[in-house]
Design a protein around this motif. Structure first.
Motif, PDB file in Angstrom:
ATOM      1  N   CYS A 140      38.382  49.355  40.534  1.00 48.51           N
ATOM      2  CA  CYS A 140      38.965  50.465  39.791  1.00 48.51           C
ATOM      3  C   CYS A 140      37.904  51.519  39.503  1.00 48.51           C
ATOM      4  O   CYS A 140      36.710  51.253  39.607  1.00 48.51           O
ATOM      5  N   ASP A 141      38.371  52.703  39.107  1.00 47.61           N
ATOM      6  CA  ASP A 141      37.440  53.777  38.783  1.00 47.61           C
ATOM      7  C   ASP A 141      37.332  54.010  37.277  1.00 47.61           C
ATOM      8  O   ASP A 141      36.803  55.022  36.843  1.00 47.61           O
ATOM      9  N   VAL A 142      37.831  53.068  36.494  1.00 45.67           N
ATOM     10  CA  VAL A 142      37.778  53.156  35.034  1.00 45.67           C
ATOM     11  C   VAL A 142      36.664  52.240  34.524  1.00 45.67           C
ATOM     12  O   VAL A 142      36.664  51.053  34.835  1.00 45.67           O
ATOM     13  N   PRO A 143      35.704  52.784  33.756  1.00 47.78           N
ATOM     14  CA  PRO A 143      34.651  51.914  33.204  1.00 47.78           C
ATOM     15  C   PRO A 143      35.242  50.907  32.218  1.00 47.78           C
ATOM     16  O   PRO A 143      36.217  51.198  31.523  1.00 47.78           O
ATOM     17  N   VAL A 144      34.641  49.737  32.164  1.00 44.13           N
ATOM     18  CA  VAL A 144      35.107  48.668  31.289  1.00 44.13           C
ATOM     19  C   VAL A 144      33.996  48.349  30.293  1.00 44.13           C
ATOM     20  O   VAL A 144      32.853  48.128  30.685  1.00 44.13           O
ATOM     21  N   LYS A 145      34.346  48.319  28.993  1.00 43.76           N
ATOM     22  CA  LYS A 145      33.355  47.942  27.990  1.00 43.76           C
ATOM     23  C   LYS A 145      33.133  46.437  28.102  1.00 43.76           C
ATOM     24  O   LYS A 145      34.066  45.645  27.947  1.00 43.76           O
ATOM     25  N   ALA A 146      31.902  46.044  28.402  1.00 43.56           N
ATOM     26  CA  ALA A 146      31.595  44.639  28.674  1.00 43.56           C
ATOM     27  C   ALA A 146      30.584  44.098  27.673  1.00 43.56           C
ATOM     28  O   ALA A 146      29.652  44.796  27.266  1.00 43.56           O
TER      29      ALA A 146
ATOM     30  N   TRP B 297      44.351  35.012  49.085  1.00 42.65           N
ATOM     31  CA  TRP B 297      44.107  36.255  48.358  1.00 42.65           C
ATOM     32  C   TRP B 297      44.778  36.164  46.997  1.00 42.65           C
ATOM     33  O   TRP B 297      45.596  35.274  46.751  1.00 42.65           O
ATOM     34  N   VAL B 298      44.464  37.111  46.126  1.00 38.39           N
ATOM     35  CA  VAL B 298      45.072  37.180  44.811  1.00 38.39           C
ATOM     36  C   VAL B 298      45.414  38.638  44.501  1.00 38.39           C
ATOM     37  O   VAL B 298      44.670  39.548  44.863  1.00 38.39           O
ATOM     38  N   SER B 299      46.563  38.824  43.866  1.00 37.32           N
ATOM     39  CA  SER B 299      46.914  40.138  43.322  1.00 37.32           C
ATOM     40  C   SER B 299      46.900  39.982  41.801  1.00 37.32           C
ATOM     41  O   SER B 299      47.210  38.911  41.267  1.00 37.32           O
ATOM     42  N   PHE B 300      46.517  41.048  41.116  1.00 37.12           N
ATOM     43  CA  PHE B 300      46.442  41.002  39.653  1.00 37.12           C
ATOM     44  C   PHE B 300      46.411  42.412  39.107  1.00 37.12           C
ATOM     45  O   PHE B 300      46.209  43.376  39.848  1.00 37.12           O
ATOM     46  N   GLU B 301      46.634  42.529  37.814  1.00 32.51           N
ATOM     47  CA  GLU B 301      46.525  43.813  37.129  1.00 32.51           C
ATOM     48  C   GLU B 301      45.349  43.764  36.190  1.00 32.51           C
ATOM     49  O   GLU B 301      45.190  42.799  35.435  1.00 32.51           O
ATOM     50  N   LEU B 302      44.531  44.809  36.240  1.00 30.18           N
ATOM     51  CA  LEU B 302      43.466  44.966  35.259  1.00 30.18           C
ATOM     52  C   LEU B 302      43.980  45.857  34.137  1.00 30.18           C
ATOM     53  O   LEU B 302      44.704  46.819  34.385  1.00 30.18           O
TER      54      LEU B 302
ATOM     55  N   ARG C 194      47.224  50.213  33.414  1.00 28.44           N
ATOM     56  CA  ARG C 194      47.247  49.047  34.299  1.00 28.44           C
ATOM     57  C   ARG C 194      46.806  49.475  35.691  1.00 28.44           C
ATOM     58  O   ARG C 194      47.272  50.489  36.209  1.00 28.44           O
ATOM     59  N   ILE C 195      45.933  48.682  36.275  1.00 31.30           N
ATOM     60  CA  ILE C 195      45.447  48.979  37.617  1.00 31.30           C
ATOM     61  C   ILE C 195      45.745  47.787  38.513  1.00 31.30           C
ATOM     62  O   ILE C 195      45.273  46.678  38.257  1.00 31.30           O
ATOM     63  N   ALA C 196      46.567  48.013  39.529  1.00 25.51           N
ATOM     64  CA  ALA C 196      46.919  46.945  40.467  1.00 25.51           C
ATOM     65  C   ALA C 196      45.757  46.708  41.423  1.00 25.51           C
ATOM     66  O   ALA C 196      45.196  47.659  41.973  1.00 25.51           O
ATOM     67  N   CYS C 197      45.383  45.443  41.588  1.00 23.56           N
ATOM     68  CA  CYS C 197      44.254  45.074  42.450  1.00 23.56           C
ATOM     69  C   CYS C 197      44.634  43.904  43.349  1.00 23.56           C
ATOM     70  O   CYS C 197      45.497  43.103  42.997  1.00 23.56           O
ATOM     71  N   THR C 198      43.963  43.817  44.478  1.00 20.35           N
ATOM     72  CA  THR C 198      44.027  42.635  45.330  1.00 20.35           C
ATOM     73  C   THR C 198      42.619  42.320  45.786  1.00 20.35           C
ATOM     74  O   THR C 198      41.775  43.223  45.900  1.00 20.35           O
ATOM     75  N   ALA C 199      42.359  41.041  46.023  1.00 18.91           N
ATOM     76  CA  ALA C 199      41.029  40.620  46.476  1.00 18.91           C
ATOM     77  C   ALA C 199      41.143  39.256  47.152  1.00 18.91           C
ATOM     78  O   ALA C 199      42.031  38.462  46.810  1.00 18.91           O
ATOM     79  N   PRO C 200      40.242  38.984  48.087  1.00 15.02           N
ATOM     80  CA  PRO C 200      40.192  37.628  48.640  1.00 15.02           C
ATOM     81  C   PRO C 200      39.753  36.651  47.552  1.00 15.02           C
ATOM     82  O   PRO C 200      38.918  36.990  46.706  1.00 15.02           O
TER      83      PRO C 200
END
Length: 150
Positions: free
Chosen positions: A23-29, A55-60, A70-76
């Motif tokens: 994503c292009d949104v910074p996350v406070k960590a 693979w997995v799909s998820f929302e950040l 909400r940002i939809a993501c997919t990743a291996p």
């Protein structure tokens, strides 16, 4: 011949983290050397198969106290592991590999997907992701800059 390793740089106990592959949104960590593995707040986690690989799909939900962004993501899927949470319970979590960006530098990390609704931070960066790359000043915050400059 391999290049000379970069010197570790200084970060605070909390920082704005970038996840440019997700994503292009910074996350406070929260920087947490007590945790081995890094984790991100993810919803609607669903496994699927792509070209015969898991693979997995998820929302950040990268913004604290904002479930509308909400940002939809997919990743291996890199791995599936048992992880002990801060309350001592063991959870089975999906692990992905992605790039972490801090202070103008970036490198690959392993990141578990977990519901962090009750936690104070949407992302936790564990010691494995930080090893040999950073020094931490526990009295400081946001040494890598503001969210809009990460």
């Amino acid at each position: 011949m391999a290049g000379k390793p970069r010197e570790p740089f200084l970060i605070g106990w909390r920082e704005w983290a970038g996840l440019p592959e997700l994503c292009d949104v910074p996350v406070k960590a929260k920087i947490d050397t007590g945790a081995r593995t890094s984790a991100i707040h993810a919803w609607n986690i669903n496994r699927f198969e792509k070209d015969g690989a898991p693979w997995v799909s998820f929302e950040l939900h990268p913004v604290q106290k904002d479930n509308r962004t909400r940002i939809a993501c997919t990743a291996p899927i890199h791995d599936v592991r048992e992880v002990r949470s801060s309350d001592g319970a063991t959870q089975t979590r999906i692990v992905i590999r992605t790039r972490l960006k801090l202070g103008g530098r970036s490198w690959p990390i392993e990141l578990t997907l977990a519901r962090r609704d009750q936690m104070g931070f949407r992302m936790l960066i564990g010691r494995t992701a930080l090893k040999r790359r950073v020094l931490i000043d526990p009295a400081k915050s946001f040494l890598c800059g503001r969210a809009d400059r990460n």
